[in-house]
Design a protein around this motif. Structure first.
Motif, mmCIF file in Angstrom:
data_model
loop_
_atom_site.group_PDB
_atom_site.id
_atom_site.type_symbol
_atom_site.label_atom_id
_atom_site.label_comp_id
_atom_site.label_asym_id
_atom_site.label_seq_id
_atom_site.Cartn_x
_atom_site.Cartn_y
_atom_site.Cartn_z
ATOM 1 N N THR A 108 40.903 75.566 57.310
ATOM 2 C CA THR A 108 42.172 76.087 56.810
ATOM 3 C C THR A 108 42.189 77.608 56.737
ATOM 4 O OG1 THR A 108 41.547 75.890 54.459
ATOM 5 C CG2 THR A 108 42.635 73.985 55.482
ATOM 6 N N LEU A 145 42.020 70.589 51.451
ATOM 7 C CA LEU A 145 42.680 71.837 51.075
ATOM 8 C C LEU A 145 41.803 73.068 51.255
ATOM 9 C CD1 LEU A 145 44.636 70.734 47.874
ATOM 10 C CD2 LEU A 145 45.592 71.268 50.123
ATOM 11 N N GLN A 146 40.510 72.935 51.011
ATOM 12 C CA GLN A 146 39.673 74.123 51.121
ATOM 13 C C GLN A 146 38.638 74.020 52.232
ATOM 14 O OE1 GLN A 146 38.093 73.503 46.898
ATOM 15 N NE2 GLN A 146 36.321 74.442 47.871
ATOM 16 N N TYR A 151 43.316 73.913 45.475
ATOM 17 C CA TYR A 151 44.673 74.360 45.779
ATOM 18 C C TYR A 151 44.771 75.877 45.719
ATOM 19 C CZ TYR A 151 49.591 74.971 46.246
ATOM 20 O OH TYR A 151 50.814 75.396 46.724
ATOM 21 N N LEU A 157 48.712 67.116 51.925
ATOM 22 C CA LEU A 157 48.970 67.316 50.499
ATOM 23 C C LEU A 157 50.067 66.385 50.011
ATOM 24 C CD1 LEU A 157 48.746 68.877 47.800
ATOM 25 C CD2 LEU A 157 50.253 70.619 48.787
ATOM 26 N N TRP A 204 52.551 70.594 45.329
ATOM 27 C CA TRP A 204 51.417 70.732 44.420
ATOM 28 C C TRP A 204 51.838 70.477 42.977
ATOM 29 C CZ3 TRP A 204 46.640 70.517 43.192
ATOM 30 C CH2 TRP A 204 46.166 71.139 42.044
ATOM 31 N N SER A 244 54.699 74.044 49.784
ATOM 32 C CA SER A 244 53.358 73.750 49.295
ATOM 33 C C SER A 244 53.330 73.749 47.772
ATOM 34 C CB SER A 244 52.368 74.771 49.844
ATOM 35 O OG SER A 244 51.045 74.452 49.482
ATOM 36 N N TRP A 283 43.573 77.067 49.095
ATOM 37 C CA TRP A 283 44.562 76.812 50.142
ATOM 38 C C TRP A 283 45.779 77.715 49.987
ATOM 39 C CZ3 TRP A 283 46.484 75.763 54.552
ATOM 40 C CH2 TRP A 283 47.822 75.408 54.706
#
Length: 294
Positions: free
Chosen positions: A82, A77-78, A112, A154, A16, A12, A115
């Protein structure tokens, strides 16, 4: 032995960092750029901004702008799921749709962070356990499969964002180097330009940009500095010039997590490797590229 949870977190972070570097310098013009009729984008409404959508997705799917893609990634992501699909409480507020490039990057950073915090909090039990009724048709799937799904979101949306940025630059058909050399483009306008010149191996431009104040430690795509390129291509004179201008040889790229000396080793460039070994600032750090090359 590295755990599954740590491997997921490392993947991840890697994806990112690659994405975050690819969106540096994003402008509002580029953010809202629509190369075709019928694009889906983010549009201003009486209540702020909203992203184009449809209850029944059109086929074929419309081309989506950077504004739409980044907003979608922020949502993914948020999203509440999740947290809740892993059996954890959701603690973040739904994000608003960003109406500018600057607001989008700030929202992307926050998304991010949310997440990553959720992913880092997962136990092996969370990853092994079927998600249950909250996941609807995916009730029998375990947490690992869902974590991998979010990581796929992602990675593939990050790749799309990078591709659209390349498309935008190519469609404009502008070579930025002459403008910079004429003083029409400054380091504040495009900080990574010297690194971009290095990746194109236009070393005469690199030297002139350095003299004009462009930073030698800025990164191009993949987190690559001019020193990485010089070391990896065996360009000793250019590498010496960069070192004399203050190049930081300990900076690691984001693709291989390796410094400039590691690039010299991996790409079998004995001259630059020897130069860096002799230089007191050189040294091979622990990126995997270094370990493979030795």
């Amino acid at each position: 032995m590295t755990t599954l949870a740590q491997n997921l977190l490392d993947l991840s972070d890697f994806a990112w960092q690659r994405l975050r570097l690819r969106v540096e310098g994003l402008t509002d013009e580029e953010y809202f750029w629509e190369p075709f009729d019928g694009c889906w984008s983010v549009r201003e409404t009486s209540d702020g901004f909203s992203a184009d959508s449809s209850r029944l997705p059109p086929a074929p799917a419309p081309f989506t702008t950077l504004a739409w893609r980044i907003t979608h990634l922020i949502d993914v992501l948020q999203a509440e799921r999740t947290a809740t699909w892993f059996g954890h409480p959701a603690t973040s507020e739904p994000p608003s749709v960003p109406g500018s490039a600057g607001a989008a990057l700030e929202a992307l950073d926050r998304a991010y962070e949310v997440w990553r915090g959720r992913l880092a909090a997962l136990s092996q039990e969370d990853l092994d356990r079927p998600m249950g009724a909250i996941a609807g048709p995916y009730a029998e799937d375990d947490g690992t499969s869902f974590a991998l799904h979010i990581l796929d979101e992602l990675i593939h949306h990050g790749a799309e964002v990078g591709t659209v940025r390349d498309f935008y630059q190519g469609a404009r058909g502008e070579d930025p180097f002459p403008a910079a050399l004429r003083g029409e483009l400054t380091a504040a306008d495009r900080p990574a330009l010297l690194a971009e010149a290095a990746t194109a191996q236009r070393w005469e431009v690199v030297r002139r940009l350095a003299e004009l104040g462009f930073g030698v430690n800025e990164r191009a795509a993949g987190g690559v500095t001019a020193a990485h390129v010089a070391a990896g291509t065996g360009s000793v004179d250019e590498l010496r010039f960069l070192v004399e201008r203050g190049a930081d040889l300990t900076i690691k790229d984001t693709q291989f997590n390796a410094d400039a000396p590691a690039w010299a080793t991996f790409f079998h460039q004995p001259e630059t490797a020897q130069y860096l070994k002799a230089d007191s600032r050189g040294g091979c750090n622990t990126g995997w590229i270094c370990l493979v090359g030795q």
